[in-house]
Motif scaffolding. Structure first.
Motif, PDB file in Angstrom:
ATOM      1  N   LEU A 142      -2.525  -5.932  -4.795  1.00  0.00           N
ATOM      2  CA  LEU A 142      -2.983  -7.199  -4.214  1.00  0.00           C
ATOM      3  C   LEU A 142      -2.463  -8.373  -5.028  1.00  0.00           C
ATOM      4  O   LEU A 142      -1.963  -9.360  -4.490  1.00  0.00           O
TER       5      LEU A 142
ATOM      6  N   SER B 154      -3.102 -13.235   6.911  1.00  0.00           N
ATOM      7  CA  SER B 154      -3.949 -12.732   7.989  1.00  0.00           C
ATOM      8  C   SER B 154      -4.551 -11.381   7.651  1.00  0.00           C
ATOM      9  O   SER B 154      -5.629 -11.054   8.109  1.00  0.00           O
ATOM     10  N   ALA B 155      -3.831 -10.594   6.844  1.00  0.00           N
ATOM     11  CA  ALA B 155      -4.316  -9.282   6.403  1.00  0.00           C
ATOM     12  C   ALA B 155      -4.910  -8.495   7.565  1.00  0.00           C
ATOM     13  O   ALA B 155      -5.981  -7.920   7.453  1.00  0.00           O
TER      14      ALA B 155
ATOM     15  N   LYS C 132      -3.112   0.392  -3.917  1.00  0.00           N
ATOM     16  CA  LYS C 132      -2.748  -0.878  -3.288  1.00  0.00           C
ATOM     17  C   LYS C 132      -2.417  -1.896  -4.363  1.00  0.00           C
ATOM     18  O   LYS C 132      -2.956  -1.851  -5.469  1.00  0.00           O
TER      19      LYS C 132
ATOM     20  N   PHE D 137       0.827  -1.205   0.000  1.00  0.00           N
ATOM     21  CA  PHE D 137       0.000   0.000   0.000  1.00  0.00           C
ATOM     22  C   PHE D 137       0.864   1.260   0.000  1.00  0.00           C
ATOM     23  O   PHE D 137       2.006   1.253   0.461  1.00  0.00           O
TER      24      PHE D 137
END
Lengths: 115, 114
Positions: free
Chosen positions: B51, B98-99, B49, B34
């Motif tokens: 991903l 886990s983010a 961001k 990010f």
């Protein structure tokens, strides 16, 4: 649609006192994370709450504690304040479901000054 | 564990000039990446961001960043800056599995000269 809100905006406390900061998450969010941002530094993760339980914790002493309420709002409590606790405290909310937990929305912060 | 290094604490640039803010990260697991912006006396706003997928990510306000896995970098760029871009910029990572917590760099202060 209200975003993440925090209260108060500013406060001044004396060493040794206790403080409570409050956070209301963005509508639809169920997870709240707290961060401490000292002057001139990046935010540091304190802990995260989901389903009214602390799920993950950063490297902060037990003087830092929290709570999450059934309406998903949260409080951060700091006991026995030290001068080094002076910082901007940021609350971030997210939604744990559907793989969106990485999307954290930040509030404006509470500026705590300890004298 | 993850860590983020922002190589420049301050970057001065003239208005309408291009800018690049550098970020390197370290992680033993796959991460999300990010960039956040913080205007004076405000909270953090997500700029963009990464991903998965395309390594070139476009964000708000004309910013873009490129993910380079081999160099573990995620540099932020803008072809022409405006006075209103004056702010603190933070690079950050979070663990894909886990983010939950986000690990931030120490920030780069972008100052725009007229």
């Amino acid at each position: 649609d209200a975003g993440v809100t925090q209260s108060p905006t500013h406060l001044i406390k004396t060493r040794g006192q206790q403080v409570t900061l409050r956070c209301s998450p963005k509508s639809g969010h169920d997870t709240v994370s707290w961060y401490q941002q000292a002057l001139g530094q990046g935010p540091q993760f304190i802990f995260q709450y989901y389903e009214e339980e602390e799920r993950q914790r950063g490297n902060f002493p037990d003087r830092f504690s929290g709570h999450q309420f059934p309406n998903y709002s949260s409080e951060l409590n700091v006991n026995a304040l030290l001068l080094g606790d002076s910082a901007l405290y940021l609350c971030a909310s997210s939604f744990r479901g559907t793989g969106l937990s990485h999307e954290q929305y930040f509030g404006p912060g509470t500026r705590l000054t300890v004298t | 564990a993850q860590s983020v290094t922002q190589l420049d604490s301050q970057v001065p640039v003239f208005e309408e000039a291009p800018v690049e803010l550098r970020c390197n990260y370290s992680s033993s697991v796959s991460v999300y990446l990010f960039w956040y912006v913080q205007y004076p006396n405000q909270g953090l706003q997500l700029l963009l961001k990464y991903l998965s997928g395309s390594t070139l990510v476009k964000g708000i306000n004309g910013f873009e960043a490129e993910f380079n896995k081999s160099q573990t970098s995620f540099h932020l760029r803008k072809p022409s800056v405006h006075i209103s871009d004056t702010a603190e910029y933070f690079c950050a990572v979070s663990d894909r599995s886990s983010a939950s917590k986000i690990i931030f760099g120490s920030g780069t202060r972008l100052s725009i000269r007229p």
